[in-house]
Write a protein that holds these residues in place. Structure first.
Motif, PDB file in Angstrom:
ATOM      1  N   ILE A   1       3.863   6.472   5.030  1.00  0.00           N
ATOM      2  CA  ILE A   1       3.601   7.347   3.775  1.00  0.00           C
ATOM      3  C   ILE A   1       4.083   8.717   3.905  1.00  0.00           C
ATOM      4  O   ILE A   1       4.812   9.393   3.274  1.00  0.00           O
ATOM      5  CB  ILE A   1       2.317   7.274   3.053  1.00  0.00           C
ATOM      6  CG1 ILE A   1       2.082   5.958   2.603  1.00  0.00           C
ATOM      7  CG2 ILE A   1       1.874   8.283   2.176  1.00  0.00           C
ATOM      8  CD1 ILE A   1       0.554   5.820   2.071  1.00  0.00           C
TER       9      ILE A   1
ATOM     10  N   THR B   1       1.055   1.525  -9.110  1.00  0.00           N
ATOM     11  CA  THR B   1       0.170   1.807  -8.410  1.00  0.00           C
ATOM     12  C   THR B   1      -0.904   0.735  -8.765  1.00  0.00           C
ATOM     13  O   THR B   1      -1.275   0.151  -7.423  1.00  0.00           O
ATOM     14  CB  THR B   1      -0.390   3.270  -8.748  1.00  0.00           C
ATOM     15  OG1 THR B   1       0.569   4.212  -8.512  1.00  0.00           O
ATOM     16  CG2 THR B   1      -1.602   3.578  -8.179  1.00  0.00           C
TER      17      THR B   1
ATOM     18  N   TYR C   1      -1.652  -1.672  -5.432  1.00  0.00           N
ATOM     19  CA  TYR C   1      -2.900  -1.805  -4.603  1.00  0.00           C
ATOM     20  C   TYR C   1      -3.546  -2.963  -4.688  1.00  0.00           C
ATOM     21  O   TYR C   1      -4.246  -3.568  -3.737  1.00  0.00           O
ATOM     22  CB  TYR C   1      -3.712  -0.657  -4.981  1.00  0.00           C
ATOM     23  CG  TYR C   1      -3.485   0.596  -4.478  1.00  0.00           C
ATOM     24  CD1 TYR C   1      -3.527   0.963  -3.200  1.00  0.00           C
ATOM     25  CD2 TYR C   1      -3.497   1.883  -5.529  1.00  0.00           C
ATOM     26  CE1 TYR C   1      -3.155   2.143  -2.596  1.00  0.00           C
ATOM     27  CE2 TYR C   1      -3.271   3.051  -4.963  1.00  0.00           C
ATOM     28  CZ  TYR C   1      -2.990   3.187  -3.566  1.00  0.00           C
ATOM     29  OH  TYR C   1      -2.813   4.615  -2.989  1.00  0.00           O
TER      30      TYR C   1
ATOM     31  N   GLU D   1       0.987  -1.119  -0.010  1.00  0.00           N
ATOM     32  CA  GLU D   1       0.104   0.037  -0.067  1.00  0.00           C
ATOM     33  C   GLU D   1       0.576   1.274  -0.069  1.00  0.00           C
ATOM     34  O   GLU D   1       0.680   2.295  -0.690  1.00  0.00           O
ATOM     35  CB  GLU D   1      -1.122  -0.051   1.161  1.00  0.00           C
ATOM     36  CG  GLU D   1      -1.951   1.049   1.302  1.00  0.00           C
ATOM     37  CD  GLU D   1      -1.831   2.146   1.872  1.00  0.00           C
ATOM     38  OE1 GLU D   1      -2.290   3.407   1.585  1.00  0.00           O
ATOM     39  OE2 GLU D   1      -0.774   2.252   2.820  1.00  0.00           O
TER      40      GLU D   1
ATOM     41  N   THR E   1       1.078   4.018  -3.072  1.00  0.00           N
ATOM     42  CA  THR E   1       0.601   5.375  -2.821  1.00  0.00           C
ATOM     43  C   THR E   1       1.754   6.298  -3.261  1.00  0.00           C
ATOM     44  O   THR E   1       1.523   7.195  -3.856  1.00  0.00           O
ATOM     45  CB  THR E   1       0.203   5.619  -1.319  1.00  0.00           C
ATOM     46  OG1 THR E   1      -0.901   4.778  -1.208  1.00  0.00           O
ATOM     47  CG2 THR E   1      -0.089   6.942  -1.055  1.00  0.00           C
TER      48      THR E   1
END
Length: 109
Positions: free
Chosen positions: A70, A35, A39, A13, A17
Motif C-alpha cells: 500500500i 472497497t 475487503y 486488501e 485500501t
C-alpha cells in the motif's frame, strides 16, 4: 494452497485500501463498491488461510505485506512522500515478515 489464499487476500486488501482512498469518504460510487467487495474478498481468503495457519502468523504476514504494498502504491499513485524513517520502518517490517516465513517453525501450510 494456503500461501496462495494468503497472497490473494493481500492483493484484495491492497486493492480495497487503494480504492478507499479514491472513494473520497464513500462519496464516489465505483471506488466505494471496489472497497466493499475488495475487503469482503480479502477477509474471505484470509479466513481460508486461517484454516491451516496460526492467526498470529497469518496476521503478521498479511498486515506487514499490506503495509509495504500500500505504501508503494501511495508513493506511485498519490505522490506520498517517504522520508528515511518511513523507509527504515518499512524495511524492518519487511525483515520481520521474511524472518517469520524463512525461520519460524510456527508457520505451516
Amino acid at each position: 494452497m494456503t500461501y496462495l489464499y494468503l497472497i490473494v487476500a493481500i492483493i484484495f486488501e491492497v486493492v480495497a485500501t487503494t480504492a478507499l482512498k479514491l472513494g473520497d469518504g464513500f462519496t464516489r460510487l465505483v471506488p466505494s463498491l471496489i472497497t466493499i467487495v475488495g475487503y469482503g474478498l480479502a477477509f474471505y481468503f484470509l479466513a481460508l488461510t486461517l484454516r491451516t495457519m496460526p492467526v498470529g502468523i497469518v496476521y503478521a504476514i498479511w498486515s506487514g505485506a499490506g503495509i509495504i504494498f500500500i505504501t508503494a502504491l501511495a508513493w506511485l499513485l498519490f505522490r506520498q512522500a517517504l522520508d528515511l524513517p518511513a523507509l527504515v520502518g518499512m524495511g524492518l517490517i519487511l525483515a520481520g515478515v521474511l524472518v517469520i516465513n524463512l525461520f519460524s517453525k510456527s508457520v505451516s501450510g
